[in-house]
Design a protein around this motif. Structure first.
Motif, PDB file in Angstrom:
ATOM      1  N   GLY A 299      -1.956   8.886   0.168  1.00  0.00           N
ATOM      2  CA  GLY A 299      -1.039   9.890   0.437  1.00  0.00           C
ATOM      3  C   GLY A 299       0.342   9.523   0.081  1.00  0.00           C
ATOM      4  N   GLU A 300       1.323  10.557   0.124  1.00  0.00           N
ATOM      5  CA  GLU A 300       2.591   9.976  -0.379  1.00  0.00           C
ATOM      6  C   GLU A 300       3.424   9.743   0.899  1.00  0.00           C
ATOM      7  OE1 GLU A 300       4.565  13.434  -3.025  1.00  0.00           O
ATOM      8  OE2 GLU A 300       6.187  13.150  -1.416  1.00  0.00           O
ATOM      9  N   THR A 301       4.432   8.617   0.566  1.00  0.00           N
ATOM     10  CA  THR A 301       5.205   8.359   1.748  1.00  0.00           C
ATOM     11  C   THR A 301       6.612   7.943   1.171  1.00  0.00           C
ATOM     12  OG1 THR A 301       5.384   7.117   3.953  1.00  0.00           O
ATOM     13  CG2 THR A 301       4.293   6.037   1.897  1.00  0.00           C
ATOM     14  N   VAL A 302       7.407   7.050   1.712  1.00  0.00           N
ATOM     15  CA  VAL A 302       8.527   6.289   1.109  1.00  0.00           C
ATOM     16  C   VAL A 302       8.536   4.973   1.798  1.00  0.00           C
ATOM     17  CG1 VAL A 302       9.912   8.521   1.219  1.00  0.00           C
ATOM     18  CG2 VAL A 302       9.765   7.237   3.330  1.00  0.00           C
ATOM     19  N   ASP A 303       9.378   4.104   1.035  1.00  0.00           N
ATOM     20  CA  ASP A 303       9.575   2.910   1.279  1.00  0.00           C
ATOM     21  C   ASP A 303      10.979   2.932   2.299  1.00  0.00           C
ATOM     22  OD1 ASP A 303      11.875   2.938  -0.411  1.00  0.00           O
ATOM     23  OD2 ASP A 303      11.153   1.163  -1.703  1.00  0.00           O
ATOM     24  N   GLU A 304      11.347   1.302   2.573  1.00  0.00           N
ATOM     25  CA  GLU A 304      12.428   1.376   3.460  1.00  0.00           C
ATOM     26  C   GLU A 304      13.838   2.113   3.019  1.00  0.00           C
ATOM     27  OE1 GLU A 304      10.578  -3.122   3.266  1.00  0.00           O
ATOM     28  OE2 GLU A 304      11.539  -1.477   1.687  1.00  0.00           O
ATOM     29  N   LYS A 305      13.730   2.023   1.399  1.00  0.00           N
ATOM     30  CA  LYS A 305      15.016   2.602   1.173  1.00  0.00           C
ATOM     31  C   LYS A 305      14.910   4.377   0.757  1.00  0.00           C
ATOM     32  CE  LYS A 305      16.112  -1.516  -1.649  1.00  0.00           C
ATOM     33  NZ  LYS A 305      15.433  -2.210  -2.786  1.00  0.00           N
ATOM     34  N   GLY A 306      13.739   4.660   1.159  1.00  0.00           N
ATOM     35  CA  GLY A 306      13.418   6.110   1.014  1.00  0.00           C
ATOM     36  C   GLY A 306      13.003   6.511  -0.409  1.00  0.00           C
ATOM     37  N   GLN A 307      12.595   5.365  -1.188  1.00  0.00           N
ATOM     38  CA  GLN A 307      11.975   5.812  -2.336  1.00  0.00           C
ATOM     39  C   GLN A 307      10.486   6.292  -2.279  1.00  0.00           C
ATOM     40  OE1 GLN A 307      12.058   3.429  -6.273  1.00  0.00           O
ATOM     41  NE2 GLN A 307      12.361   1.804  -4.977  1.00  0.00           N
ATOM     42  N   ARG A 308      10.340   7.523  -3.232  1.00  0.00           N
ATOM     43  CA  ARG A 308       8.928   7.796  -3.104  1.00  0.00           C
ATOM     44  C   ARG A 308       7.822   6.740  -3.546  1.00  0.00           C
ATOM     45  NH1 ARG A 308       7.498  13.354  -6.237  1.00  0.00           N
ATOM     46  NH2 ARG A 308       7.779  12.025  -8.093  1.00  0.00           N
ATOM     47  N   GLY A 309       6.788   6.848  -2.617  1.00  0.00           N
ATOM     48  CA  GLY A 309       5.525   5.957  -3.046  1.00  0.00           C
ATOM     49  C   GLY A 309       4.367   6.423  -2.474  1.00  0.00           C
TER      50      GLY A 309
ATOM     51  N   VAL B 459      10.869 -14.124   3.805  1.00  0.00           N
ATOM     52  CA  VAL B 459       9.546 -13.783   3.836  1.00  0.00           C
ATOM     53  C   VAL B 459       9.176 -12.483   4.453  1.00  0.00           C
ATOM     54  CG1 VAL B 459       7.140 -14.701   4.019  1.00  0.00           C
ATOM     55  CG2 VAL B 459       8.965 -16.198   3.728  1.00  0.00           C
ATOM     56  N   GLN B 460       9.914 -12.188   5.577  1.00  0.00           N
ATOM     57  CA  GLN B 460       9.778 -11.124   6.624  1.00  0.00           C
ATOM     58  C   GLN B 460      10.094  -9.876   5.551  1.00  0.00           C
ATOM     59  OE1 GLN B 460      12.168 -12.831   9.525  1.00  0.00           O
ATOM     60  NE2 GLN B 460      10.566 -13.479  10.861  1.00  0.00           N
ATOM     61  N   GLU B 461      11.202 -10.047   4.726  1.00  0.00           N
ATOM     62  CA  GLU B 461      11.458  -8.679   4.248  1.00  0.00           C
ATOM     63  C   GLU B 461      10.756  -8.610   2.860  1.00  0.00           C
ATOM     64  OE1 GLU B 461      16.005  -9.313   4.230  1.00  0.00           O
ATOM     65  OE2 GLU B 461      15.558  -9.327   6.516  1.00  0.00           O
ATOM     66  N   ALA B 462      10.042  -9.737   2.164  1.00  0.00           N
ATOM     67  CA  ALA B 462       9.248  -9.673   1.222  1.00  0.00           C
ATOM     68  C   ALA B 462       8.387  -8.188   1.095  1.00  0.00           C
ATOM     69  CB  ALA B 462       8.417 -10.770   0.776  1.00  0.00           C
ATOM     70  N   PRO B 463       8.198  -7.658   0.034  1.00  0.00           N
ATOM     71  CA  PRO B 463       8.458  -8.160  -1.352  1.00  0.00           C
ATOM     72  C   PRO B 463      10.013  -7.628  -2.086  1.00  0.00           C
ATOM     73  CG  PRO B 463       7.112  -6.406  -1.724  1.00  0.00           C
ATOM     74  CD  PRO B 463       7.373  -6.311  -0.327  1.00  0.00           C
ATOM     75  N   HIS B 464      10.567  -8.528  -2.863  1.00  0.00           N
ATOM     76  CA  HIS B 464      11.985  -8.453  -3.189  1.00  0.00           C
ATOM     77  C   HIS B 464      11.827  -8.111  -4.795  1.00  0.00           C
ATOM     78  CE1 HIS B 464      13.400 -10.093   0.458  1.00  0.00           C
ATOM     79  NE2 HIS B 464      12.561 -11.166   0.272  1.00  0.00           N
ATOM     80  N   GLN B 465      10.560  -8.334  -5.508  1.00  0.00           N
ATOM     81  CA  GLN B 465      10.680  -8.079  -6.925  1.00  0.00           C
ATOM     82  C   GLN B 465       9.857  -6.979  -7.481  1.00  0.00           C
ATOM     83  OE1 GLN B 465      12.580 -10.340  -9.049  1.00  0.00           O
ATOM     84  NE2 GLN B 465      13.260 -11.582  -6.975  1.00  0.00           N
ATOM     85  N   THR B 466       9.162  -6.293  -6.430  1.00  0.00           N
ATOM     86  CA  THR B 466       8.320  -5.138  -7.021  1.00  0.00           C
ATOM     87  C   THR B 466       8.965  -3.822  -7.206  1.00  0.00           C
ATOM     88  OG1 THR B 466       7.881  -4.630  -4.732  1.00  0.00           O
ATOM     89  CG2 THR B 466       6.348  -6.222  -5.902  1.00  0.00           C
ATOM     90  N   VAL B 467       8.400  -2.899  -7.806  1.00  0.00           N
ATOM     91  CA  VAL B 467       8.988  -1.445  -8.068  1.00  0.00           C
ATOM     92  C   VAL B 467       9.335  -0.696  -6.716  1.00  0.00           C
ATOM     93  CG1 VAL B 467       7.827  -1.458 -10.464  1.00  0.00           C
ATOM     94  CG2 VAL B 467       6.675  -0.310  -8.343  1.00  0.00           C
ATOM     95  N   ILE B 468       8.701  -1.119  -5.924  1.00  0.00           N
ATOM     96  CA  ILE B 468       8.997  -0.395  -4.524  1.00  0.00           C
ATOM     97  C   ILE B 468       8.763  -1.492  -3.302  1.00  0.00           C
ATOM     98  CG2 ILE B 468       6.422   0.364  -4.044  1.00  0.00           C
ATOM     99  CD1 ILE B 468       7.926   3.309  -3.844  1.00  0.00           C
ATOM    100  N   GLY B 469       9.538  -0.989  -2.086  1.00  0.00           N
ATOM    101  CA  GLY B 469       9.473  -1.999  -0.963  1.00  0.00           C
ATOM    102  C   GLY B 469       8.229  -1.571  -0.228  1.00  0.00           C
ATOM    103  N   ARG B 470       8.046  -2.123   0.899  1.00  0.00           N
ATOM    104  CA  ARG B 470       6.816  -1.892   1.742  1.00  0.00           C
ATOM    105  C   ARG B 470       7.044  -0.337   2.317  1.00  0.00           C
ATOM    106  NH1 ARG B 470       6.183  -6.736   6.245  1.00  0.00           N
ATOM    107  NH2 ARG B 470       6.772  -8.431   4.506  1.00  0.00           N
TER     108      ARG B 470
END
Lengths: 451, 487
Positions: A299-309, B459-470
Motif C-alpha cells: 500500500g501507498e502511505t507517507v513518512d514523517e516528512k510527508g514523502q510518498r512511500g 536510535v528512536q528517530e532512526a533511520p537517518h540515512q535512508t531514502v525515506i523515513g519510517r
C-alpha cells in the motif's frame, strides 16, 4: 587455500573464533546433538564439480532437451512460447532485486515495494478489478485459493467448476478442497464450452462460487455475460474467472462482467516456459474482498516528512500475525516473476498488449484456415483466442512423434485429460510463429494425418 | 542509496512512446468483429504506461538503487538463511535448453530436464535421510501443507479418522499453524521449557490419539537443538501420530544429522534458503517434501522416475496420491539452481557449510552476549535470539535498533519473533559471511546499545540515512491505497 569459494572462514579465523567462543573444536559446537543420531561418514552425494565442469555438465543436460528456440512450438495448454523483451532479464538480474527477501524493512526496500505496487496496478487495469495482490505460486494455486476465499466469505461449501477449466488447475483445486473439506461439482464441457444448462441446474443456495476459464482450456471464449447471470442469480454465489492475462489485451476484462475474483498466471507476459515454473499467479478482487485476499499486499502511505512511500499492508490477514486464522498459509510468493512480468507489461504498454493479443488471434485463425486447407478437421467452431482443437484420427502421441521428426513441437493430447477427446489435439499459435512456420506445420500435419 | 523520489512508471508515460518490437503481422488480417463477439471485444485500454526502452531501464535501475539484497551487504535476517546466491547458478538456470522447454513436451524430448530433477531428488533423499522426495511444492509453506496432506491421507487410508489435531511449538513460524488449518486440522500449541526446548511434560499432556502430527524444526526456531528429539518422536509415535520436519533450519545440520535419523517421518526443505535459490524479493522458492517409505504412496503425482531402460519419465499411476499441489512439476528453475549448488559443494562442502554457519552464529552470539539479554544460555546452532529488554527499559525498542542498523548499511535481523521472547532480535549470519563482516556488525550493534544509553533519540528517530523515513503503517491499513489511479 579454501576448497570452497563460497566459504570465507579461514583456518586462522576458525581458531580465533573458537577461542572467543571458548571451545576447542568445531565438534564441540555440536555437542548438543546426541551421539545416537549423529550421521557417521560422508553423505553419498554426487561428486563435487568445479565451475567449468559444472557448466559443461549442465550444458550437456540442457542439450538433451528440445527447446522452443530450436523448434517451432505449437504446444500451449496453459504455458506458451511468447516474446520476452530483453529488458526483462536485464532488470531481474540486478542483485538488489533478486538477492533481497520480502520487503519487511520498508526504508531499504522501496524499490521492491514500488515495483509490486506497480504490478498490482497493472493487474487491476488489465483485469478490470479493484485490487490485486503481489503474486501467488502459479495460476493453479491462485485458483484454488480463490475458491477457499469464496467459501470462507459465503460460508458455503459447494464449489462449482467448469470442466473447461485447465485440468491440472482442477486437480490442484481438488487437493485444496479436500484439505478444507469442500465439495467440488464439475460442470461438463459441451461443444468446447461450459454446458450452461447444467451450470444453471447446479448453482443453488449452497454454492460458494462458480469457476470458469476465459478463454477456456480449449481456447474458446466463454460467454461470461450468461455465466455471470447464472452465478449471481443466487444471492451469495461468487464468480471466479481464470484468465490468460495476455488475452485480456483484446477481450473485455472479467471485471466488466462483475467477476468477484480474477486469477491466472502471468507466464504469458514476460516469463519463460521453464518446464512449468517458476511462473507467477495473479489474484485480483472486487473492492468488497480486499481484506480477505491471501498473500502480500503493498500500500501507498507517507513518512514523517510527508514523502510518498510504500509498505506491506493489511498484514492482519497473514499467517505471521493471524497464524491458524490467517486467510492463507502463503509466505514466500513469486516476487521475482512478478517483477519480470511487470517489466514486460510496462515494455508493451497499452498499445503493445493489444498488438500482442491481436497477433495471437490472427495467427491462430490463419492456422485454422491453413489446416483446413490441408484437409484437417477443426473441432473449434465457436469464438476462440490463440488455441483450438483439431481431429487427428489417430493417437496424438503418434502425430507428435512424426512432427518432432520434422523439427516441430506439436500440440497437447486432449485425450490425456478428457475421455471425450480421444485423438484430439489442442493447438496453440502465438505471435512467435511466423507465417512460414504455420504453413509448414499445416502441411506437415496434412501429410501425417492425411497419409 | 538514491535520495530522489522515483515517480511511478505510470507518471512517466507519454503517448506515442514504446519499449517493445514485434514483427509486422505476416498473415492476412481478419476483422476482429468476425472472430470475437461484440460483448467480448475490449473497448477500454488498460491504463498501462507508454515509455521508451531506456526510460524503462532507468526506472528499474532507480528502483534497484532503492533496494537492498545480499549482494549489497550483510543481511542477518533470522530464519531466512540469507546466504550468498552463486552467480554460476544464474548462468546455468538460464541455459536455453532449461528455460525454453514446455512441461507437456514428450518425455523423450526433455530427458535432460527429467534427469536433472531425478538426480536432485536422489541427493535430497540422502541429505535428509528420507526414502522418497517430491519436487512439486513451490515454497516452504506449500511444502508444509503438502506434507500435512500426505499425513492426513495416510491416516485416512488406515481408516483412522479421529486425528484432527496438529501440534506446533509456541515458537513455531506462523506458517505452521496456518498450514495445519489449510490441511483441515486444528493447530494445538505445545509449550517451550526454560531452556527454549519443547517441554516434554506438556507434550505428553497434549499428545493423544487425536494427534495427526507434530511439526517441529530442529534446530528449533530459537536456533537451539532439540536434544530430546528421539524422545519427542517416540511420544508422538506412541500415540500413532507422525513427526513433521520443517526444513527452515536445515542449514545447521547438513552432514551432522538427518531428519530421517532423528525420527522424523516427513520433511520439507526450503531450497531458496539452505540451497541458495535466490530469495527474489519474496520468491520464488521451492519446497520439496521427503517422506519415509510408508508414506511414499501418498506423495503428490506425478513423481519423476528412472525406468528400467535407463531413461527418465513421469509416474502418474499413483492411486493413493494426495493428487496435485501445483500445476506441472514445481519451480523447476529454482530446482536447477539448488542442484547446481549441491554439485558445487559436494558432501564435504555441505558439511562444511553447516559447521561454518554454526561457528559464525556462535561467534557473533559471543561477541554480543555482554550487551543484550540472552534468554537461553546454551550454544546455538545456525542462528540465535537476543532480547532487547535491557534497552527497552531505557526507552529504546528493538524496532528502533533495527532501524538504526539501516544507517550503518545493514539489513536488520528478524525482530519480534519468536513471540515468546520479549523484544526479540533473531540473528542468522550464515556461513558465507567473513569474520571481518561479523566483527564490524557486532561493533556497530554494540555502538547502538551505547547510543541507547547516551543518545537514545538518535536510535528512536532512526533511520537517518535512508531514502525515506519510517512510514505511516496505520494510515496504509486504515485507508488502503493498493493501486495507482490516474487523476
Amino acid at each position: 587455500m579454501s576448497e570452497f569459494r563460497y566459504l570465507p572462514v579461514t583456518e586462522d579465523d576458525r581458531r580465533e573464533m573458537l577461542d572467543v567462543i571458548g571451545v576447542q573444536s568445531d565438534e564441540d559446537l555440536f555437542s548438543d546433538v546426541p551421539e545416537k543420531i549423529r550421521f557417521k561418514g560422508e553423505l553419498k552425494l554426487e561428486p563435487k564439480l568445479s565451475e567449468p565442469e559444472l557448466v559443461r555438465f549442465l550444458t550437456g543436460l540442457a542439450k538433451k532437451n528440445v527447446s522452443s528456440s530450436d523448434y517451432p512450438s505449437f504446444l500451449g495448454a496453459g504455458i506458451y512460447d511468447h516474446y520476452i523483451p530483453s529488458v526483462v532479464d536485464s532488470v531481474i538480474s540486478r542483485g538488489e532485486f533478486y538477492t533481497a527477501y520480502t520487503p519487511y524493512q520498508a526504508e531499504v526496500s522501496q524499490g521492491e515495494l514500488q515495483a509490486i505496487f506497480e504490478f498490482q496496478t497493472l493487474i487491476c487495469e488489465l483485469t478490470g478489478m479493484e485490487a490485486a495482490n503481489s503474486s501467488m505460486y502459479d495460476g493453479s494455486t491462485s485458483l484454488a485459493e480463490a475458491a477457499l476465499l469464496s467459501s470462507g466469505v459465503t460460508r458455503n461449501k459447494k464449489i462449482v467448476v467448469s470442466e473447461t477449466v485447465h485440468p491440472e488447475y482442477r486437480q490442484v483445486l481438488a487437493t485444496y478442497a479436500h484439505g478444507r473439506r469442500l465439495d467440488v461439482v464439475t460442470i461438463p464441457e459441451k461443444d468446447g464450452g461450459t454446458d450452461l444448462q447444467a451450470l444453471e441446474a447446479a448453482v443453488d443456495d449452497s454454492t460458494a462460487c462458480v469457476i470458469v476459464q476465459y478463454p477456456n482450456f480449449f481456447g474458446q471464449i466463454e460467454p461470461l455475460k450468461e455465466i455471470e447471470t447464472i452465478a449471481h442469480g443466487v444471492k451469495k454465489t461468487q464468480l471466479i474467472v481464470a484468465s490468460n492475462p495476455l488475452s485480456l489485451g483484446l477481450l473485455t476484462p472479467p471485471g466488466e462482467f462483475n467477476a468477484d475474483i480474477v486469477v491466472g498466471d502471468c507466464q504469458t507476459l514476460g516469463i519463460s516456459e521453464s518446464f512449468g515454473g517458476p511462473h507467477c499467479g495473479y489474484f485480483a478482487v472486487s473492492k468488497k474482498l480486499i481484506r480477505k485476499v491471501p498473500g502480500r499486499l503493498v500500500g501507498e502511505t507517507v513518512d514523517e516528512k510527508g514523502q510518498r512511500g510504500y509498505v506491506l499492508t493489511l498484514q492482519a490477514r497473514e499467517q505471521h500475525i493471524r497464524r491458524e486464522k490467517a486467510t492463507s498459509n502463503i509466505c514466500s510468493n513469486q516476487a521475482l516473476n512478478a517483477l519480470a512480468s511487470s517489466v514486460a507489461m510496462n515494455a508493451f504498454g497499452k498499445k503493445g498488449i493489444r498488438e500482442l493479443a491481436e497477433q495471437n488471434i490472427q495467427k491462430a485463425h490463419y492456422a485454422v484456415k491453413q489446416l483446413k486447407g490441408n484437409g484437417i478437421s477443426v473441432s473449434s467452431d465457436h469464438s476462440y483466442f490463440n488455441e483450438f482443437v483439431i481431429e487427428c484420427g489417430k493417437p496424438v502421441s503418434e502425430v507428435n512423434n512424426a512432427l518432432l521428426e520434422k523439427g516441430i513441437i506439436g500440440g497437447y493430447d486432449l485425450g490425456k485429460s478428457y475421455a471425450q477427446c480421444k485423438n484430439k489435439m489442442l493447438v496453440a499459435v502465438t505471435e512467435m510463429r511466423s507465417k512460414s512456420e504455420i504453413d509448414q506445420f499445416a502441411e506437415a500435419l496434412g501429410g501425417i494425418i492425411g497419409g | 542509496m538514491d535520495n530522489q523520489n522515483q515517480p511511478l512508471i505510470f507518471e512517466q508515460s507519454k503517448q506515442g512512446r514504446t519499449a517493445y518490437s514485434l514483427p509486422v503481422l505476416d498473415v492476412p488480417a481478419v476483422p476482429l468483429a468476425e472472430m470475437v463477439g461484440k460483448d467480448y471485444l475490449r473497448e477500454k485500454e488498460p491504463n498501462w504506461p507508454e515509455v521508451s526502452e531506456l526510460e524503462l531501464v532507468r526506472h528499474y535501475m532507480a528502483l534497484s538503487r532503492r533496494n537492498f539484497g545480499v549482494d549489497n551487504g550483510f543481511y542477518p535476517l533470522g530464519s531466512c538463511t540469507m546466504k550468498y546466491n552463486p552467480k554460476v547458478n544464474e548462468v546455468v538456470a538460464r541455459l536455453d535448453g532449461l528455460t525454453h522447454i514446455h512441461p507437456y513436451q514428450d518425455e523423450k524430448s526433455v530427458q535432460g530436464a527429467l534427469e536433472l530433477l531425478y538426480r536432485l531428488q536422489e541427493n535430497l533423499q540422502e541429505i535428509t535421510g528420507m526414502d522418497a522426495v517430491t519436487l512439486q511444492p513451490a515454497a516452504g509453506a506449500h511444502g508444509e501443507w503438502t506434507g500435512l496432506m500426505i499425513i492426513r491421507a495416510f491416516h485416512e487410508a488406515n481408516g483412522d479418522l479421529k486425528r484432527t489435531k496438529v501440534i506446533v511449538p509456541d515458537t513455531a513460524h506462523g506458517t505452521n499453524p496456518a498450514s495445519a488449518a489449510v490441511a483441515g486440522f486444528d493447530a494445538v500449541t505445545v509449550k517451550s521449557d526454560e531452556n527454549g526446548l519443547v517441554d516434554l511434560e506438556d507434550l505428553k499432556r497434549v499428545a493423544d490419539e487425536t494427534t495427526a502430527a507434530l511439526m517441529l524444526t530442529n534446530p528449533n526456531t530459537l536456533g537451539l537443538f532439540e536434544t530430546h528429539i528421539q524422545e519427542i518422536a517416540e511420544i508422538i509415535h506412541a500415540e500413532g501420530g507422525k513427526v513433521y520436519y520443517d526444513g527452515a533450519n536445515m542449514n545447521a545440520i547438513m552432514g551432522v544429522t538427518r531428519p530421517g535419523d532423528m525420527g522424523y517421518d516427513v520433511v520439507h526443505l526450503n531450497l531458496h534458503k539452505t540451497f541458495t535459490g535466490p530469495h527474489g524479493g519474496g520468491g520464488p522458492g521451492s519446497g520439496p517434501v521427503g517422506v519415509k517409505a510408508e508414506l511414499e504412496p501418498f506423495l503428490p503425482k506425478p513423481l519423476i522416475v528412472k525406468k528400467e531402460d535407463g531413461t527418465f519419465g513421469f509416474d502418474n499411476d499413483r492411486p493413493q496420491s494426495i493428487g496435485r499441489v501445483k500445476a506441472f512439476y514445481g519451480n523447476f528453475g529454482i530446482n536447477v539452481r539448488a542442484y547446481a549448488y549441491i554439485r558445487t559443494m559436494g558432501s564435504k562442502g555441505l558439511f562444511q557449510v553447516s559447521k561454518d554457519a554454526v561457528l559464525n552464529a556462535n561467534y557473533l552470539l559471543k561477541r554480543l552476549s555482554d550487551h543484550f539479554e540472552t534468554p537461553f544460555k546454551q550454544m546455538c546452532k545456525h542462528e540465535f535470539v537476543l532480547s532487547g529488554s535491557r534497552q527497552k527499559e531505557l526507552g529504546v525498542r528493538t524496532l528502533d535498533m533495527a532501524k538504526r542498523l539501516l544507517d550503518f548499511g545493514y539489513y536488520p535481523p528478524t525482530i519480534y519473533f519468536p513471540l515468546l521472547v520479549d523484544e526479540a532480535l533473531m540473528i542468522e549470519p550464515t556461513e558465507t559471511e567473513s569474520k571481518e563482516t561479523l566483527d564490524a556488525f557486532a561493533d556497530h550493534l554494540i555502538e547502538i546499545t551505547k547510543e541507547a544509553i547516551n543518545t537514545p533519540e538518535l536510535v528512536q528517530e532512526a533511520p537517518h540515512q535512508t531514502v525515506i523515513g519510517r512510514l505511516d503503517e496505520t494510515q496504509a491499513a486504515r485507508h488502503p491505497v493498493l493501486r495507482y489511479v490516474n487523476q
